[in-house]
Design a protein around this motif. Structure first.
Motif, PDB file in Angstrom:
ATOM      1  N   LEU A 140      44.053  30.961  42.060  1.00 31.99           N
ATOM      2  CA  LEU A 140      43.511  31.922  43.028  1.00 31.99           C
ATOM      3  C   LEU A 140      44.220  31.824  44.385  1.00 31.99           C
ATOM      4  O   LEU A 140      44.312  32.811  45.110  1.00 31.99           O
ATOM      5  CB  LEU A 140      42.013  31.721  43.202  1.00 31.99           C
ATOM      6  CG  LEU A 140      41.147  32.169  42.026  1.00 31.99           C
ATOM      7  CD1 LEU A 140      39.703  31.773  42.243  1.00 31.99           C
ATOM      8  CD2 LEU A 140      41.269  33.663  41.799  1.00 31.99           C
ATOM      9  N   ARG A 141      44.737  30.644  44.717  1.00 30.30           N
ATOM     10  CA  ARG A 141      45.465  30.480  45.982  1.00 30.30           C
ATOM     11  C   ARG A 141      46.677  31.399  46.047  1.00 30.30           C
ATOM     12  O   ARG A 141      47.098  31.812  47.111  1.00 30.30           O
ATOM     13  CB  ARG A 141      45.954  29.041  46.136  1.00 30.30           C
ATOM     14  CG  ARG A 141      44.876  28.033  46.312  1.00 30.30           C
ATOM     15  CD  ARG A 141      45.490  26.668  46.499  1.00 30.30           C
ATOM     16  NE  ARG A 141      44.467  25.654  46.401  1.00 30.30           N
ATOM     17  CZ  ARG A 141      44.703  24.369  46.353  1.00 30.30           C
ATOM     18  NH1 ARG A 141      45.948  23.930  46.393  1.00 30.30           N
ATOM     19  NH2 ARG A 141      43.719  23.513  46.262  1.00 30.30           N
ATOM     20  N   TYR A 142      47.243  31.663  44.891  1.00 35.97           N
ATOM     21  CA  TYR A 142      48.470  32.448  44.842  1.00 35.97           C
ATOM     22  C   TYR A 142      48.220  33.930  44.594  1.00 35.97           C
ATOM     23  O   TYR A 142      49.088  34.747  44.875  1.00 35.97           O
ATOM     24  CB  TYR A 142      49.400  31.889  43.761  1.00 35.97           C
ATOM     25  CG  TYR A 142      49.751  30.457  44.045  1.00 35.97           C
ATOM     26  CD1 TYR A 142      50.712  30.141  44.998  1.00 35.97           C
ATOM     27  CD2 TYR A 142      49.094  29.413  43.398  1.00 35.97           C
ATOM     28  CE1 TYR A 142      51.013  28.825  45.293  1.00 35.97           C
ATOM     29  CE2 TYR A 142      49.397  28.101  43.692  1.00 35.97           C
ATOM     30  CZ  TYR A 142      50.348  27.807  44.633  1.00 35.97           C
ATOM     31  OH  TYR A 142      50.644  26.506  44.929  1.00 35.97           O
ATOM     32  N   HIS A 143      47.070  34.279  44.098  1.00 36.83           N
ATOM     33  CA  HIS A 143      46.799  35.672  43.766  1.00 36.83           C
ATOM     34  C   HIS A 143      46.912  36.575  44.994  1.00 36.83           C
ATOM     35  O   HIS A 143      47.516  37.655  44.927  1.00 36.83           O
ATOM     36  CB  HIS A 143      45.438  35.838  43.097  1.00 36.83           C
ATOM     37  CG  HIS A 143      45.183  37.248  42.676  1.00 36.83           C
ATOM     38  ND1 HIS A 143      45.780  37.796  41.569  1.00 36.83           N
ATOM     39  CD2 HIS A 143      44.456  38.228  43.256  1.00 36.83           C
ATOM     40  CE1 HIS A 143      45.423  39.061  41.464  1.00 36.83           C
ATOM     41  NE2 HIS A 143      44.614  39.340  42.470  1.00 36.83           N
ATOM     42  N   ASP A 144      46.352  36.156  46.115  1.00 35.96           N
ATOM     43  CA  ASP A 144      46.428  36.970  47.329  1.00 35.96           C
ATOM     44  C   ASP A 144      47.865  37.188  47.786  1.00 35.96           C
ATOM     45  O   ASP A 144      48.168  38.167  48.450  1.00 35.96           O
ATOM     46  CB  ASP A 144      45.622  36.343  48.465  1.00 35.96           C
ATOM     47  CG  ASP A 144      44.129  36.510  48.282  1.00 35.96           C
ATOM     48  OD1 ASP A 144      43.718  37.376  47.473  1.00 35.96           O
ATOM     49  OD2 ASP A 144      43.371  35.784  48.942  1.00 35.96           O
ATOM     50  N   LYS A 145      48.744  36.267  47.441  1.00 38.58           N
ATOM     51  CA  LYS A 145      50.146  36.383  47.853  1.00 38.58           C
ATOM     52  C   LYS A 145      50.942  37.348  46.985  1.00 38.58           C
ATOM     53  O   LYS A 145      52.037  37.748  47.359  1.00 38.58           O
ATOM     54  CB  LYS A 145      50.805  35.004  47.828  1.00 38.58           C
ATOM     55  CG  LYS A 145      50.209  34.063  48.849  1.00 38.58           C
ATOM     56  CD  LYS A 145      50.847  32.711  48.800  1.00 38.58           C
ATOM     57  CE  LYS A 145      50.151  31.805  49.815  1.00 38.58           C
ATOM     58  NZ  LYS A 145      50.824  30.572  50.013  1.00 38.58           N
ATOM     59  N   ILE A 146      50.391  37.721  45.825  1.00 38.85           N
ATOM     60  CA  ILE A 146      51.134  38.599  44.925  1.00 38.85           C
ATOM     61  C   ILE A 146      50.477  39.958  44.737  1.00 38.85           C
ATOM     62  O   ILE A 146      51.067  40.839  44.130  1.00 38.85           O
ATOM     63  CB  ILE A 146      51.373  37.935  43.557  1.00 38.85           C
ATOM     64  CG1 ILE A 146      50.051  37.635  42.847  1.00 38.85           C
ATOM     65  CG2 ILE A 146      52.219  36.685  43.702  1.00 38.85           C
ATOM     66  CD1 ILE A 146      50.198  37.201  41.409  1.00 38.85           C
ATOM     67  N   SER A 147      49.249  40.139  45.247  1.00 42.46           N
ATOM     68  CA  SER A 147      48.585  41.444  45.086  1.00 42.46           C
ATOM     69  C   SER A 147      48.757  42.258  46.361  1.00 42.46           C
ATOM     70  O   SER A 147      48.590  41.749  47.464  1.00 42.46           O
ATOM     71  CB  SER A 147      47.104  41.261  44.746  1.00 42.46           C
ATOM     72  OG  SER A 147      46.429  40.640  45.814  1.00 42.46           O
TER      73      SER A 147
END
Length: 151
Positions: A140-147
């Motif tokens: 989840l830490r990375y999801h915001d960086k790719i959406s």
């Protein structure tokens, strides 16, 4: 010669298995409640088509907005590790899936019932205990960086 080749292969495989543990991070493992295998219990919830069909489009849109907002809230609280819909209809009426970062189905059931679409009967659900990687919530830490957009 066969015994020597077999011994070398066995030694190589054994050394690989030891190498996998070389990067073990106890602090990280402990922070994620990982067991000695790097795993931990979760609860998977399968959302299904519920008994109520809402014909009012505005009411349905409001329920779905509440459903998505609830997912975001539970994710921010660290209770929800994974959520998402299924693309295609299936013979079990599964609509989507949650993986909750909780230990009991009772905890997960209480969280699912906080979903307005579940409360309205648009969705019903089934809960199952599951054993998976303790690192799962980290994605989840990375999801915001790719959406680029939120639903």
């Amino acid at each position: 010669m066969k015994h020597l080749s077999f011994s070398l292969i066995l030694f190589f495989c054994a050394s690989l298995s030891f190498a996998q543990h070389k990067n073990f991070d106890k602090k990280l493992a402990d922070s994620l409640s990982a067991d000695k295998y790097g795993m931990r219990p979760y609860v998977i919830v399968m959302l299904k088509t519920g008994p109520n069909k809402i014909e009012d489009k505005q009411k349905m849109a409001s329920l779905m907005r509440g459903h998505l907002d609830n997912i975001g809230k539970l994710a921010k609280e660290g209770k929800l590790s994974v959520a998402g819909p299924f693309f295609d209809k299936n013979n079990r009426d599964y609509r989507g899936m949650f993986i909750f970062n909780v230990k009991t189905t009772e905890e997960a059931d209480a969280l699912v019932k906080s979903d307005p679409a579940v409360a309205a009967g648009v969705f019903s659900y089934e809960s199952f205990k599951w054993y998976g990687s303790a690192a799962l919530p980290m994605y989840l830490r990375y999801h915001d960086k790719i959406s680029q957009e939120n639903p």
